[in-house]
Write a protein that holds these residues in place. Structure first.
Motif, PDB file in Angstrom:
ATOM      1  N   ASP A  80       0.830  -1.215   0.000  1.00 53.15           N
ATOM      2  CA  ASP A  80       0.000   0.000   0.000  1.00 53.15           C
ATOM      3  C   ASP A  80       0.858   1.256   0.000  1.00 53.15           C
ATOM      4  O   ASP A  80       0.590   2.212  -0.746  1.00 53.15           O
ATOM      5  CB  ASP A  80      -0.914   0.012   1.238  1.00 53.15           C
ATOM      6  CG  ASP A  80      -2.106  -0.910   1.075  1.00 53.15           C
ATOM      7  OD1 ASP A  80      -2.465  -1.198  -0.077  1.00 53.15           O
ATOM      8  OD2 ASP A  80      -2.656  -1.351   2.093  1.00 53.15           O
ATOM      9  N   GLU A  81       1.902   1.270   0.836  1.00 53.81           N
ATOM     10  CA  GLU A  81       2.769   2.449   0.919  1.00 53.81           C
ATOM     11  C   GLU A  81       3.493   2.692  -0.411  1.00 53.81           C
ATOM     12  O   GLU A  81       3.631   3.830  -0.855  1.00 53.81           O
ATOM     13  CB  GLU A  81       3.779   2.271   2.049  1.00 53.81           C
ATOM     14  CG  GLU A  81       3.152   2.285   3.443  1.00 53.81           C
ATOM     15  CD  GLU A  81       4.170   1.964   4.525  1.00 53.81           C
ATOM     16  OE1 GLU A  81       5.333   1.620   4.160  1.00 53.81           O
ATOM     17  OE2 GLU A  81       3.819   2.044   5.719  1.00 53.81           O
ATOM     18  N   ALA A  82       3.952   1.608  -1.028  1.00 58.73           N
ATOM     19  CA  ALA A  82       4.672   1.755  -2.302  1.00 58.73           C
ATOM     20  C   ALA A  82       3.745   2.247  -3.415  1.00 58.73           C
ATOM     21  O   ALA A  82       4.112   3.103  -4.222  1.00 58.73           O
ATOM     22  CB  ALA A  82       5.302   0.421  -2.702  1.00 58.73           C
ATOM     23  N   LEU A  83       2.518   1.730  -3.448  1.00 57.51           N
ATOM     24  CA  LEU A  83       1.572   2.139  -4.490  1.00 57.51           C
ATOM     25  C   LEU A  83       1.173   3.597  -4.360  1.00 57.51           C
ATOM     26  O   LEU A  83       0.762   4.225  -5.342  1.00 57.51           O
ATOM     27  CB  LEU A  83       0.327   1.252  -4.435  1.00 57.51           C
ATOM     28  CG  LEU A  83       0.527  -0.184  -4.953  1.00 57.51           C
ATOM     29  CD1 LEU A  83      -0.670  -1.053  -4.593  1.00 57.51           C
ATOM     30  CD2 LEU A  83       0.755  -0.183  -6.458  1.00 57.51           C
ATOM     31  N   ALA A  84       1.294   4.140  -3.150  1.00 57.40           N
ATOM     32  CA  ALA A  84       0.929   5.541  -2.932  1.00 57.40           C
ATOM     33  C   ALA A  84       2.051   6.496  -3.328  1.00 57.40           C
ATOM     34  O   ALA A  84       1.828   7.707  -3.409  1.00 57.40           O
ATOM     35  CB  ALA A  84       0.565   5.763  -1.468  1.00 57.40           C
ATOM     36  N   ARG A  85       3.245   5.982  -3.589  1.00 60.45           N
ATOM     37  CA  ARG A  85       4.372   6.845  -3.939  1.00 60.45           C
ATOM     38  C   ARG A  85       4.330   7.229  -5.418  1.00 60.45           C
ATOM     39  O   ARG A  85       4.027   6.393  -6.273  1.00 60.45           O
ATOM     40  CB  ARG A  85       5.697   6.133  -3.657  1.00 60.45           C
ATOM     41  CG  ARG A  85       5.955   5.875  -2.183  1.00 60.45           C
ATOM     42  CD  ARG A  85       7.276   5.156  -2.020  1.00 60.45           C
ATOM     43  NE  ARG A  85       7.503   4.760  -0.643  1.00 60.45           N
ATOM     44  CZ  ARG A  85       8.539   4.022  -0.247  1.00 60.45           C
ATOM     45  NH1 ARG A  85       9.421   3.602  -1.157  1.00 60.45           N
ATOM     46  NH2 ARG A  85       8.685   3.703   1.016  1.00 60.45           N
ATOM     47  N   PRO A  86       4.672   8.474  -5.735  1.00 60.42           N
ATOM     48  CA  PRO A  86       4.622   8.908  -7.143  1.00 60.42           C
ATOM     49  C   PRO A  86       5.692   8.245  -8.007  1.00 60.42           C
ATOM     50  O   PRO A  86       5.565   8.186  -9.217  1.00 60.42           O
ATOM     51  CB  PRO A  86       4.844  10.422  -7.045  1.00 60.42           C
ATOM     52  CG  PRO A  86       5.539  10.631  -5.735  1.00 60.42           C
ATOM     53  CD  PRO A  86       5.018   9.574  -4.812  1.00 60.42           C
ATOM     54  N   GLY A  87       6.768   7.737  -7.404  1.00 60.42           N
ATOM     55  CA  GLY A  87       7.860   7.173  -8.200  1.00 60.42           C
ATOM     56  C   GLY A  87       7.686   5.720  -8.575  1.00 60.42           C
ATOM     57  O   GLY A  87       8.561   5.154  -9.236  1.00 60.42           O
ATOM     58  N   ILE A  88       6.569   5.101  -8.185  1.00 59.67           N
ATOM     59  CA  ILE A  88       6.400   3.684  -8.489  1.00 59.67           C
ATOM     60  C   ILE A  88       6.223   3.500  -9.990  1.00 59.67           C
ATOM     61  O   ILE A  88       5.522   4.262 -10.664  1.00 59.67           O
ATOM     62  CB  ILE A  88       5.179   3.106  -7.721  1.00 59.67           C
ATOM     63  CG1 ILE A  88       5.197   1.577  -7.752  1.00 59.67           C
ATOM     64  CG2 ILE A  88       3.888   3.641  -8.265  1.00 59.67           C
ATOM     65  CD1 ILE A  88       6.246   0.966  -6.897  1.00 59.67           C
ATOM     66  N   THR A  89       6.871   2.501 -10.562  1.00 54.98           N
ATOM     67  CA  THR A  89       6.766   2.266 -12.003  1.00 54.98           C
ATOM     68  C   THR A  89       5.518   1.455 -12.319  1.00 54.98           C
ATOM     69  O   THR A  89       4.945   0.787 -11.454  1.00 54.98           O
ATOM     70  CB  THR A  89       7.994   1.507 -12.537  1.00 54.98           C
ATOM     71  OG1 THR A  89       7.970   0.171 -12.019  1.00 54.98           O
ATOM     72  CG2 THR A  89       9.286   2.190 -12.130  1.00 54.98           C
ATOM     73  N   THR A  90       5.110   1.504 -13.571  1.00 53.50           N
ATOM     74  CA  THR A  90       3.914   0.778 -14.001  1.00 53.50           C
ATOM     75  C   THR A  90       4.088  -0.720 -13.809  1.00 53.50           C
ATOM     76  O   THR A  90       3.172  -1.419 -13.369  1.00 53.50           O
ATOM     77  CB  THR A  90       3.619   1.082 -15.482  1.00 53.50           C
ATOM     78  OG1 THR A  90       3.450   2.487 -15.632  1.00 53.50           O
ATOM     79  CG2 THR A  90       2.389   0.365 -15.956  1.00 53.50           C
ATOM     80  N   ARG A  91       5.261  -1.251 -14.131  1.00 51.84           N
ATOM     81  CA  ARG A  91       5.498  -2.683 -13.978  1.00 51.84           C
ATOM     82  C   ARG A  91       5.435  -3.090 -12.515  1.00 51.84           C
ATOM     83  O   ARG A  91       4.818  -4.108 -12.165  1.00 51.84           O
ATOM     84  CB  ARG A  91       6.850  -3.073 -14.564  1.00 51.84           C
ATOM     85  CG  ARG A  91       7.104  -4.576 -14.558  1.00 51.84           C
ATOM     86  CD  ARG A  91       8.504  -4.938 -14.994  1.00 51.84           C
ATOM     87  NE  ARG A  91       8.772  -4.506 -16.351  1.00 51.84           N
ATOM     88  CZ  ARG A  91       9.453  -3.413 -16.670  1.00 51.84           C
ATOM     89  NH1 ARG A  91       9.916  -2.627 -15.700  1.00 51.84           N
ATOM     90  NH2 ARG A  91       9.672  -3.076 -17.910  1.00 51.84           N
ATOM     91  N   ASP A  92       6.085  -2.320 -11.639  1.00 50.22           N
ATOM     92  CA  ASP A  92       6.054  -2.647 -10.211  1.00 50.22           C
ATOM     93  C   ASP A  92       4.644  -2.492  -9.640  1.00 50.22           C
ATOM     94  O   ASP A  92       4.231  -3.247  -8.754  1.00 50.22           O
ATOM     95  CB  ASP A  92       7.037  -1.759  -9.446  1.00 50.22           C
ATOM     96  CG  ASP A  92       8.482  -2.164  -9.703  1.00 50.22           C
ATOM     97  OD1 ASP A  92       8.694  -3.262 -10.239  1.00 50.22           O
ATOM     98  OD2 ASP A  92       9.392  -1.371  -9.375  1.00 50.22           O
TER      99      ASP A  92
END
Length: 864
Positions: A708-720
């Protein structure tokens, strides 16, 4: 008989052939070189055939050899030479009449002869030498009215007979370009002359002499090597070239154009300084001295350009510069200016070449200002001799050219096997030295030197310093441009390198901004390597983030350029190969990935994108190789580079992610967790392996929180993002199937937008099947089949281990206490409670003793 003597005889300057003697005539065909492609043209039987070509082009041999092949009882040759006609203008028809009468024929019109089964071939050889016969019209009238009479004319240039004939009878012309020997014919000629010549050797002669028979014969006769052969050919060329220019009535000023490689009609009209340039251009085209070219740097031309074969052009250049040295230098200056003012592919090379030969340093500086990047990457030998001729004081005035000259010294012995990094290093070292001495540099000098210095800082692992330096110098450059300093071509080079600095720092947004600014300044040239490199790096950036549409777009832009002839071609295309490899990997297409891996190497080559190459290899090994062996290869690749290049920025993140994935796949999540803990926590790309480790440990709650925390970050890539959605759905218990279904639908939405299927293959077969059962939406059958065919990436057994909070606590206490009573005391619970939880832990781990349970738990990452 020497080649020179045979040439004289064939052109009528030696022994005259007896008009009526067939044996004497056929003697002209020695040595015999059959040329079926031209003899077939003569077999067409046109009433009039004109064979045009330079002296020594093989006109006479061709005609005589063809006549030799004709049946003697059906063919009567009558051969008249231009050299004979100068003695008696009225003897030509008499000679022809005598030859005809010997065959029982008559010149009377009509009624040429009673025996129409016999063909009479009248050859007017070397027609130029005999002036213009007044009887040509009469002969053409005879040809027109008698089917068994053919006229074959041999001439050095376009002759009035050709124009006159086409008005009344069918006329066939064989021009100088057709007479030129091709490679196979040169090989055959050498064999006939007792010399064995390879195709490569023949190709060299064809390129040097344009297929001109006489000088090629001279070289072969004197031996294909050695100064003597070349000197004999050069002497022949000098005399024959002068004669050819005279024959075609071309002014000597036209010889100036031997100073340029390509002669277009446009440049000829502007620089020929003649009253009728089109006529002289046509004369030069028809002379046989030049060759037509319909393509320039891979670009089709609507009109041909003319080029001199190498040796022919050199002979003319020498003649012209010897006679008119000052005029030659002036014309080089005009050629430089013309090439600079006409922005066409390849003109920048011509412009700097002519400017240097003219000693026109201001124009040379202007060429560098507008075309510096194009010149920097030209083949190593292109400018070596030219730059050697620049005086030392001039190089001091233009330090960027001096830097380039120093780099060329290294490039000459450098190799593409390591991306020519020795050349790059020499460039930045020289730039850093010059940087310390610059006070008020010209704008183009400032940019070239600054770019070299920021590259140097990067190669030392000083990424932050490189970026800060680029920020400072970028502001300085902008101020000069705003003050009217212009926008030099090398500004694109600066922004490309600044973008690469941001890439290595891991600043995706910052790199995209700078790459796109570089792209705004792109050129139309197919060999624009800066734009090609920029498009390649943009494609790589988008491919790594999972934006497949943008990656494909920039790969298409990259393919619009052709830099294969440039010394830095490997470096230019590294990003594109990484992008194509990642896209193929996301489609689970190992066959399409393999060529890019082979091209790039294993990541040990010292290119600046080595970590990206190593990451691609690691991801390939994760899905299609042996994870443990791939991990060893990854370690070896990293050891090939200095720690300062791998312990920071994007390299550190890529290596940490690759190692974590491979360790989990190898059944060692404990070491994977250590790597993640040692890495910066603020790295979205590490959230995927962190989430997977928590799932393997049975800690679903923490796994969902990390995701959840990672998905909320703007830098997450589409693949991740796609992979985290899948892991979240897999982590939900059965009672939350509705939520799991919604998450899986979101993942399918990402798949439909990108075509990425690789993350689906990271789920166990049972987990993936359960998720597909929750939704009606399905992916394309071919993609489902490709995923199903992919072997398991991660251990399935770890996904089935779900320890409760109490079981996890008992397992943790088991590390410190051997007695169940001691564990119960420490946890403030009964011994029976400990016994129940401990038996459950043993069952889930598949063990029966304390030591086995602890070892297995550590292996699965359930314990640190």
């Amino acid at each position: 008989m020497t080649a020179g003597a045979s040439y004289e005889r064939r052109t009528g300057q030696g022994t005259n052939a007896d008009t009526g003697s067939r044996a004497e005539l056929l003697r002209l065909a020695k040595p015999v070189l059959r040329r079926p492609r031209l003899e077939t043209r003569l077999d067409l039987g046109a009433p009039v055939t004109v064979v045009r070509g330079l002296p020594g082009a093989g006109k006479t041999i061709l005609i005589a050899e063809w006549l030799k092949q004709q049946p003697s009882d059906r063919t009567v040759p009558v051969w008249l030479r231009g050299g004979d006609w100068t003695e008696n203008q009225n003897s030509r028809l008499n000679q022809a009449a005598a030859g005809f009468e010997a065959a029982g024929l008559s010149l009377s019109v009509p009624g040429f002869g009673a025996n129409e089964d016999v063909e009479v071939v009248l050859v007017l050889d070397d027609l130029d030498a005999g002036g213009e016969p007044s009887e040509i019209g009469d002969l053409l009238e005879v040809v027109e009215k008698n089917r068994n009479l053919r006229l074959i004319v041999g001439a050095r240039r376009r002759h009035p007979v050709e124009v006159t004939a086409t008005r009344s009878v069918e006329t066939l012309a064989i021009g100088p370009d057709e007479l030129a020997l091709d490679v196979s014919e040169v090989v055959d000629l050498a064999h006939l002359m007792g010399t064995e010549l390879t195709s490569d050797g023949a190709e060299t002669l064809v390129q040097a002499f344009g297929g001109w028979t006489a000088p090629i014969r001279l070289v072969i006769e004197a031996g294909t090597e050695g100064a003597g052969a070349l000197r004999a050919a050069d002497d022949y060329l000098r005399s024959a070239v002068v004669q050819a220019f005279a024959d075609h009535q071309l002014p000597e000023t036209v010889m100036r154009f031997s100073l340029t490689e390509r002669i277009s009609r446009g440049i000829f009209r502007e620089l020929a300084d003649t009253a009728d340039p089109d006529r002289h251009f046509g004369g030069l085209d028809a002379s046989g001295l030049t060759q037509r070219r319909y393509e320039d740097n891979g670009r089709a031309l609507s009109l041909p350009t003319l080029t001199f074969p190498a040796a022919v052009g050199a002979a003319i250049q020498d003649l012209y510069t010897e006679r008119h040295p000052e005029e030659a230098q002036k014309f080089h200056r005009r050629l430089a200016r013309w090439s600079l003012d006409h922005d066409e592919p390849g003109n920048e090379v011509a412009a700097i070449h002519h400017a240097v030969l003219a000693h026109d340093w201001p124009t040379a500086e202007e060429v560098w200002f507008h075309h510096g990047t194009s010149l920097m990457m030209q083949p190593v030998g292109t400018f070596e001799d030219m730059l050697d001729s620049i005086p030392g004081d001039v190089l001091e005035t233009y330090p960027s050219v001096a830097i380039y000259r120093r780099a060329l010294d290294i490039a000459n012995d450098d190799s593409d096997l390591d991306g020519r990094m020795a050349t790059v290093r020499s460039y930045f070292e020289a730039s850093s030295q010059v940087m310390a001495t610059l006070e008020q540099p010209l704008l183009v000098e400032l940019i070239v030197v600054c770019t070299g210095h920021l590259i140097g800082l990067r190669l030392l692992g000083r990424f932050d310093d490189s970026d800060q330096f680029a920020e400072e110098q970028g502001a300085r450059i902008d101020r000069q441009i705003e003050a009217g300093g212009g926008r030099p071509d090398v500004l694109r080079w600066f922004y490309l390198q600044w973008g690469l600095t941001r890439t290595l720092l891991g600043d995706r947004r910052g790199s995209l901004l700078r790459y796109r600014r570089c792209w705004e300044y792109r050129r139309t040239s197919k060999s624009d390597w800066v734009s090609s490199n920029t498009a390649a790096n943009l494609a790589m950036t988008y491919a790594l983030s999972g934006d497949t549409a943008q990656a494909d777009h920039w790969l298409e832009r990259h393919r619009e350029f052709d830099t294969s002839h440039l010394w830095g071609d490997y470096l230019v295309g590294v990003g594109a190969h990484i992008a194509e490899g990642m896209l193929a990997l996301d489609r689970l297409d190992p066959t399409a990935v393999r060529p890019h891996l082979d091209h790039l190497g294993d990541g040990s080559i010292p290119v600046e994108l080595w970590a990206f190459v190593a990451f691609l290899h690691a991801q390939y090994g994760l899905h299609f190789g042996n994870p443990a062996a791939t991990l060893a290869s990854l370690d070896a690749a990293q050891q090939s580079h200095d720690d300062s290049l791998s312990d920071k920025g994007m390299a550190a993140r890529l290596l940490a992610r690759a190692r974590a994935d491979l360790l989990i796949a190898s059944g060692d999540p404990r070491r994977a967790r250590q790597i993640l803990e040692e890495s910066s926590s603020d790295q979205p790309m590490l959230a995927v392996p962190a989430t997977r480790i928590h799932l393997l440990a049975g800690d679903d709650t923490t796994a969902r929180r990390v995701a959840d925390e990672a998905l909320a970050r703007p830098g997450i890539t589409t693949r991740d993002r796609l992979e985290l959605l899948l892991l979240q759905a897999a982590a939900l218990p059965a009672e939350e199937d509705a939520l799991a279904g919604r998450m899986f639908l979101s993942a399918l939405g990402v798949y439909r937008a990108t075509g990425i299927i690789r993350p689906f293959a990271t789920l166990g077969t049972a987990v993936r099947g359960g998720l597909f059962a929750l939704v009606d939406d399905a992916m394309a059958p071919a993609d489902r089949a490709r995923i199903a065919a992919q072997p398991a990436v991660y251990p399935d057994e770890g996904l089935s281990i779900r320890l409760s909070r109490q079981e996890q606590a008992v397992l943790a206490s088991l590390q410190h206490y051997a007695s169940r009573q001691d564990i119960a005391n420490q946890m403030y619970v009964s011994v029976n409670t400990v016994k129940t939880h401990l038996n459950s832990v043993y069952r889930k781990l598949g063990t029966s003793t304390r030591d086995q349970a602890l070892s297995k738990a550590r292996q699965l990452g359930l314990l640190p």
